[in-house]
Design a protein around this motif. Structure first.
Motif, PDB file in Angstrom:
ATOM      1  N   LYS A  81       0.816  -1.222   0.000  1.00  0.00           N
ATOM      2  CA  LYS A  81       0.000   0.000   0.000  1.00  0.00           C
ATOM      3  C   LYS A  81       0.853   1.277   0.000  1.00  0.00           C
ATOM      4  O   LYS A  81       0.321   2.376  -0.120  1.00  0.00           O
ATOM      5  CB  LYS A  81      -0.927   0.023   1.222  1.00  0.00           C
ATOM      6  N   ASP A  83       2.842   4.224  -1.262  1.00  0.00           N
ATOM      7  CA  ASP A  83       2.934   5.004  -2.491  1.00  0.00           C
ATOM      8  C   ASP A  83       4.154   5.916  -2.377  1.00  0.00           C
ATOM      9  O   ASP A  83       4.064   7.037  -1.850  1.00  0.00           O
ATOM     10  CB  ASP A  83       1.639   5.814  -2.679  1.00  0.00           C
ATOM     11  N   ASN A 194       3.932  10.352   2.315  1.00  0.00           N
ATOM     12  CA  ASN A 194       2.895   9.328   2.421  1.00  0.00           C
ATOM     13  C   ASN A 194       2.944   8.594   3.754  1.00  0.00           C
ATOM     14  O   ASN A 194       4.011   8.476   4.374  1.00  0.00           O
ATOM     15  CB  ASN A 194       3.055   8.308   1.292  1.00  0.00           C
ATOM     16  N   ARG A 218      -8.050  13.969   8.923  1.00  0.00           N
ATOM     17  CA  ARG A 218      -8.212  14.660   7.632  1.00  0.00           C
ATOM     18  C   ARG A 218      -7.766  16.121   7.717  1.00  0.00           C
ATOM     19  O   ARG A 218      -7.355  16.709   6.716  1.00  0.00           O
ATOM     20  CB  ARG A 218      -9.665  14.591   7.175  1.00  0.00           C
ATOM     21  N   SER A 222      -4.235  14.650   3.428  1.00  0.00           N
ATOM     22  CA  SER A 222      -5.063  14.702   2.224  1.00  0.00           C
ATOM     23  C   SER A 222      -5.174  13.297   1.633  1.00  0.00           C
ATOM     24  O   SER A 222      -4.375  12.406   1.945  1.00  0.00           O
ATOM     25  CB  SER A 222      -4.445  15.648   1.191  1.00  0.00           C
ATOM     26  N   ASN A 223      -6.169  13.120   0.791  1.00  0.00           N
ATOM     27  CA  ASN A 223      -6.377  11.817   0.139  1.00  0.00           C
ATOM     28  C   ASN A 223      -6.460  10.677   1.143  1.00  0.00           C
ATOM     29  O   ASN A 223      -5.930   9.583   0.905  1.00  0.00           O
ATOM     30  CB  ASN A 223      -5.259  11.523  -0.868  1.00  0.00           C
ATOM     31  N   LEU A 224      -7.088  10.941   2.282  1.00  0.00           N
ATOM     32  CA  LEU A 224      -7.162   9.921   3.322  1.00  0.00           C
ATOM     33  C   LEU A 224      -8.099   8.796   2.908  1.00  0.00           C
ATOM     34  O   LEU A 224      -9.239   9.023   2.516  1.00  0.00           O
ATOM     35  CB  LEU A 224      -7.656  10.535   4.636  1.00  0.00           C
ATOM     36  N   GLU A 225      -7.584   7.568   2.992  1.00  0.00           N
ATOM     37  CA  GLU A 225      -8.380   6.373   2.726  1.00  0.00           C
ATOM     38  C   GLU A 225      -8.442   5.551   4.004  1.00  0.00           C
ATOM     39  O   GLU A 225      -7.443   5.406   4.711  1.00  0.00           O
ATOM     40  CB  GLU A 225      -7.752   5.531   1.611  1.00  0.00           C
ATOM     41  N   LYS A 252      -4.522   5.299   5.022  1.00  0.00           N
ATOM     42  CA  LYS A 252      -3.501   5.580   4.010  1.00  0.00           C
ATOM     43  C   LYS A 252      -3.763   6.979   3.454  1.00  0.00           C
ATOM     44  O   LYS A 252      -4.911   7.363   3.222  1.00  0.00           O
ATOM     45  CB  LYS A 252      -3.580   4.556   2.869  1.00  0.00           C
ATOM     46  N   GLY A 253      -2.697   7.745   3.259  1.00  0.00           N
ATOM     47  CA  GLY A 253      -2.899   9.073   2.709  1.00  0.00           C
ATOM     48  C   GLY A 253      -1.603   9.833   2.559  1.00  0.00           C
ATOM     49  O   GLY A 253      -0.503   9.279   2.656  1.00  0.00           O
ATOM     50  N   LYS A 254      -1.742  11.144   2.294  1.00  0.00           N
ATOM     51  CA  LYS A 254      -0.612  12.042   2.182  1.00  0.00           C
ATOM     52  C   LYS A 254      -0.801  13.205   3.150  1.00  0.00           C
ATOM     53  O   LYS A 254      -1.904  13.522   3.551  1.00  0.00           O
ATOM     54  CB  LYS A 254      -0.514  12.602   0.756  1.00  0.00           C
ATOM     55  N   LYS A 255       0.300  13.842   3.470  1.00  0.00           N
ATOM     56  CA  LYS A 255       0.223  15.017   4.329  1.00  0.00           C
ATOM     57  C   LYS A 255       0.017  16.265   3.463  1.00  0.00           C
ATOM     58  O   LYS A 255       0.671  16.400   2.442  1.00  0.00           O
ATOM     59  CB  LYS A 255       1.496  15.148   5.151  1.00  0.00           C
TER      60      LYS A 255
END
Length: 255
Positions: A81, A83, A194, A218, A222-225, A252-255
């Protein structure tokens, strides 16, 4: 004979010993010269301890290589997972005996890796075993281990390109607010970096209302899954017991 890395399971053996011991103490009443009803009461009281002992033994078996090897499989899933281009610095919060971070180091041969853990008593993990496992797996030149609390990471803001953690945040003893521990992990992540976190995020007793918790995360990501571990990895039914991985969720996501 080629030396193999040694990875213990997530189940703490001393807990198993305690529950088995309590069950045996209560069952000893069957051999005492006491009234029948007292023996029946003792057996009834022993049943929960026997059940938990069975659950722990079953979990140890399924997490270990001689059973289902699900601990390693879950770590493999976390790595899948990720990225990341593999260039830069990665942090594993709660390194244990180094299994996850070593898998990451092998998957991303250009990265530099740091694993932190408190290595508290009762776990059977150690910094020394982490370092030895990294040597055996051939990645010791790119992996270092530090003793630290996940509640107060000894790193600058935005120091890492990737942060991962597996079943650690809920175990942190020096912070009652586990959401703040997750935020501390995000603090050391670079903007655009990530993260992949696995923990008991579905347990309201630990992280509070799940939706409220996700909203707080959140606000910093960003792009939180978010998904249940059971929806991502096929697990035996008993491992999905609420006392094992029933509340496990992946973020899973990005800051």
């Amino acid at each position: 004979m080629t030396e193999k890395a040694k990875y213990r399971t997530w189940i703490r053996v001393y807990k198993l010993v305690i529950f088995i011991g309590m069950a045996l103490i209560l069952l000893d009443a069957l051999f005492l010269p006491i009234e029948l009803y007292l023996k029946v009461v003792a057996v009834i009281l022993a049943l929960p301890f026997l059940y938990i002992s069975f659950l722990l033994l079953y979990s140890i078996y399924q997490f270990s290589p001689i059973g289902g090897n699900y601990q390693s499989r879950i770590h493999d899933f976390i790595v899948s997972k990720v990225d990341w281009d593999g260039k830069g610095k990665a942090l594993d919060i709660g390194a244990g005996n180094g299994s996850l971070i070593i898998k990451l180091a092998k998957a991303f041969p250009e990265g530099a890796f740091t694993g932190i853990d408190f290595w508290g008593r009762g776990w059977g993990y150690s910094k020394e075993q982490c370092k030895r496992n990294a040597e055996v797996e051939g990645v010791s030149n790119r992996v270092k281990f530090l003793k630290a609390s996940a509640a107060d990471l000894p790193f600058e803001d935005g120091e890492f390109d990737l942060v991962v953690s597996c079943l650690t945040f809920h175990e942190v003893k020096d912070s009652k607010n586990k959401t703040e521990v997750v935020k501390e992990a995000l603090r050391v992540l670079k903007p655009g970096g990530n993260f992949v976190f696995l923990d008991l995020f579905g347990d309201e007793k630990i992280f509070g209302d799940e939706q409220a918790f996700l909203e707080e995360i959140r606000a910093q990501a960003s792009n939180l899954e978010s998904c249940k571990l059971a929806d991502a990895v096929q697990l035996p039914k008993l491992l999905l017991h609420k006392k094992v991985l029933g509340h496990a969720r992946i973020l899973k996501g990005k800051k």
